[in-house]
Design an enzyme around this catalytic site. Structure first.
Site, PDB file in Angstrom:
ATOM      1  N   SER A  16       0.834  -1.212   0.000  1.00 38.81           N
ATOM      2  CA  SER A  16       0.000   0.000   0.000  1.00 38.81           C
ATOM      3  C   SER A  16       0.866   1.259   0.000  1.00 38.81           C
ATOM      4  O   SER A  16       0.482   2.285  -0.573  1.00 38.81           O
ATOM      5  CB  SER A  16      -0.976  -0.003   1.177  1.00 38.81           C
ATOM      6  OG  SER A  16      -0.294   0.122   2.403  1.00 38.81           O
ATOM      7  N   MET A  93      10.330  -7.329   4.305  1.00 41.71           N
ATOM      8  CA  MET A  93      10.515  -8.000   5.592  1.00 41.71           C
ATOM      9  C   MET A  93      11.847  -8.742   5.659  1.00 41.71           C
ATOM     10  O   MET A  93      11.897  -9.909   6.038  1.00 41.71           O
ATOM     11  CB  MET A  93       9.349  -8.962   5.858  1.00 41.71           C
ATOM     12  CG  MET A  93       8.000  -8.278   5.910  1.00 41.71           C
ATOM     13  SD  MET A  93       7.954  -6.930   7.104  1.00 41.71           S
ATOM     14  CE  MET A  93       7.910  -7.871   8.620  1.00 41.71           C
ATOM     15  N   ARG A  94      12.905  -8.053   5.277  1.00 44.81           N
ATOM     16  CA  ARG A  94      14.231  -8.653   5.385  1.00 44.81           C
ATOM     17  C   ARG A  94      15.212  -7.609   5.899  1.00 44.81           C
ATOM     18  O   ARG A  94      15.083  -6.427   5.577  1.00 44.81           O
ATOM     19  CB  ARG A  94      14.727  -9.137   4.007  1.00 44.81           C
ATOM     20  CG  ARG A  94      14.033 -10.366   3.513  1.00 44.81           C
ATOM     21  CD  ARG A  94      14.670 -10.848   2.221  1.00 44.81           C
ATOM     22  NE  ARG A  94      16.076 -11.194   2.378  1.00 44.81           N
ATOM     23  CZ  ARG A  94      16.518 -12.327   2.910  1.00 44.81           C
ATOM     24  NH1 ARG A  94      15.671 -13.242   3.335  1.00 44.81           N
ATOM     25  NH2 ARG A  94      17.817 -12.561   3.020  1.00 44.81           N
ATOM     26  N   HIS A 112       8.773   3.013   9.087  1.00 45.39           N
ATOM     27  CA  HIS A 112       8.566   2.173  10.265  1.00 45.39           C
ATOM     28  C   HIS A 112       7.306   2.659  10.991  1.00 45.39           C
ATOM     29  O   HIS A 112       7.143   3.865  11.184  1.00 45.39           O
ATOM     30  CB  HIS A 112       9.781   2.262  11.192  1.00 45.39           C
ATOM     31  CG  HIS A 112       9.644   1.397  12.399  1.00 45.39           C
ATOM     32  ND1 HIS A 112       9.778   0.024  12.341  1.00 45.39           N
ATOM     33  CD2 HIS A 112       9.329   1.706  13.682  1.00 45.39           C
ATOM     34  CE1 HIS A 112       9.566  -0.475  13.547  1.00 45.39           C
ATOM     35  NE2 HIS A 112       9.297   0.515  14.381  1.00 45.39           N
ATOM     36  N   ASP A 148      16.212  -0.149  12.220  1.00 41.18           N
ATOM     37  CA  ASP A 148      15.366   1.042  12.405  1.00 41.18           C
ATOM     38  C   ASP A 148      16.094   2.160  13.145  1.00 41.18           C
ATOM     39  O   ASP A 148      15.486   2.885  13.955  1.00 41.18           O
ATOM     40  CB  ASP A 148      14.059   0.660  13.128  1.00 41.18           C
ATOM     41  CG  ASP A 148      13.287  -0.416  12.393  1.00 41.18           C
ATOM     42  OD1 ASP A 148      13.236  -0.367  11.150  1.00 41.18           O
ATOM     43  OD2 ASP A 148      12.743  -1.327  13.048  1.00 41.18           O
ATOM     44  N   THR A 175      -2.678   5.347   7.351  1.00 42.15           N
ATOM     45  CA  THR A 175      -3.176   6.561   6.680  1.00 42.15           C
ATOM     46  C   THR A 175      -2.075   7.621   6.655  1.00 42.15           C
ATOM     47  O   THR A 175      -1.864   8.299   5.647  1.00 42.15           O
ATOM     48  CB  THR A 175      -4.417   7.094   7.428  1.00 42.15           C
ATOM     49  OG1 THR A 175      -5.379   6.046   7.461  1.00 42.15           O
ATOM     50  CG2 THR A 175      -5.011   8.310   6.761  1.00 42.15           C
TER      51      THR A 175
HETATM   52  C1  GRF Z   1       3.870  -0.746   6.935  1.00 40.80           C
HETATM   53  O1  GRF Z   1       3.126  -0.755   8.097  1.00 40.80           O
HETATM   54  C2  GRF Z   1       5.246  -0.231   7.182  1.00 40.80           C
HETATM   55  O2  GRF Z   1       5.303   0.705   8.206  1.00 40.80           O
HETATM   56  C3  GRF Z   1       6.009  -1.468   7.554  1.00 40.80           C
HETATM   57  O3  GRF Z   1       5.448  -2.502   6.782  1.00 40.80           O
HETATM   58  C4  GRF Z   1       4.122  -2.158   6.424  1.00 40.80           C
HETATM   59  C5  GRF Z   1       4.014  -2.248   4.922  1.00 40.80           C
HETATM   60  O4  GRF Z   1       2.712  -2.088   4.459  1.00 40.80           O
HETATM   61  N1  GRF Z   1       7.425  -1.267   7.329  1.00 40.80           N
HETATM   62  P1  GRF Z   1       2.432  -2.060   2.902  1.00 40.80           P
HETATM   63  O5  GRF Z   1       2.991  -3.354   2.320  1.00 40.80           O
HETATM   64  O6  GRF Z   1       3.077  -0.850   2.308  1.00 40.80           O
HETATM   65  O7  GRF Z   1       0.944  -2.029   2.784  1.00 40.80           O
END
Ligand code: GRF
Length: 222
Positions: A16, A93-94, A112, A148, A175
């Site tokens: 998103s 996620m890596r 983050h 982070d 949002t």
């Molecule tokens: C988000 O909440 C971002 O803060 C975190 O991973 C999520 C990714 O969401 N790092 P999307 O795949 O962009 O919807």
């Protein structure tokens, strides 16, 4: 005329945030081009979003590589093939290694879902709920070798409301993510970010309003 900034976006899931950046590029707010979207997961919806917008969508399976460094070597190779100048981690996620960071110095961004340095790592929204904070939010930062920990570009605060669950709080934070991530990418694309130690300096934009909740305030479209 200078050529638009070439961006590579790395995703593992829904994408998103990727979508929010695509939208602002397509409506002319950000002068940049997403030249490739790469995912370590074949089922990441972010890849589908890329295809829908005619952006090359690449599945680079981490299980094919012996370790993090080897994977990042392949990532760098692919990003360079596409001429990428800015790497945007959007729900990737890596943990990335110095192999990627050294190839793109001060040119890897992450978002983050907390007000860093509070609640780094996984499940930041649940960490905020468990701690009982009244305000949490999201942070866009340059990526460094820590988790982070990199220099902060922009943050937005979000209230924690009575009865919040991880889902409801995450939705409220998202949002804001969709506002501040494109804003940070735009600042980068406009060449307005400079990094000195932990501090990011943002060259002023003439139309920047004051008094908003974000620091710095998200700028209106040109
Ligand atoms: C988000 O909440 C971002 O803060 C975190 O991973 C999520 C990714 O969401 N790092 P999307 O795949 O962009 O919807």
């Amino acid at each position: 005329m200078s050529t638009p900034l070439k961006i590579g976006v790395l995703v593992s899931g829904s994408g998103s945030n990727l979508q929010s950046i695509i939208t602002q590029i397509e409506n002319g707010t950000i002068d940049a081009e997403i030249v490739c979207v790469i995912s370590n997961r074949s089922d990441a919806y972010g890849l589908e979003r890329a295809q829908r917008h005619k952006i090359p969508a690449i599945h680079l399976d981490h299980r094919r590589f012996s370790g993090r460094e080897a994977y990042d070597v392949a990532l760098v190779e692919t990003l360079r093939e596409y001429g990428v100048r800015l790497v945007v981690l959007a729900g990737f996620m890596r943990i990335v290694t110095p192999v990627l960071l050294n190839a793109f110095p001060h040119a890897v961004l992450n978002i983050h879902p907390a007000l860093l340095p509070a609640f780094p790592g996984l499940h930041a929204q649940q960490q905020a709920l468990d701690y009982g904070v009244r305000l949490t939010g999201c942070t866009v930062h340059f990526v460094d070798a820590g988790t982070d920990t990199g220099p902060i570009i922009i943050q937005a605060a979000v209230p924690v409301l009575p009865g919040d669950t991880e889902e409801s709080l995450s939705a409220r934070i998202q949002t804001e993510e969709h506002r501040i991530y494109p804003a940070a990418v735009r600042m980068f694309a406009e060449g307005r970010l400079s990094v000195n130690g932990r501090t990011v300096t943002i060259a002023p934009h003439p139309a920047t309003p004051t008094g908003s909740l974000e620091n710095p305030a998200v700028e209106p479209p040109a």
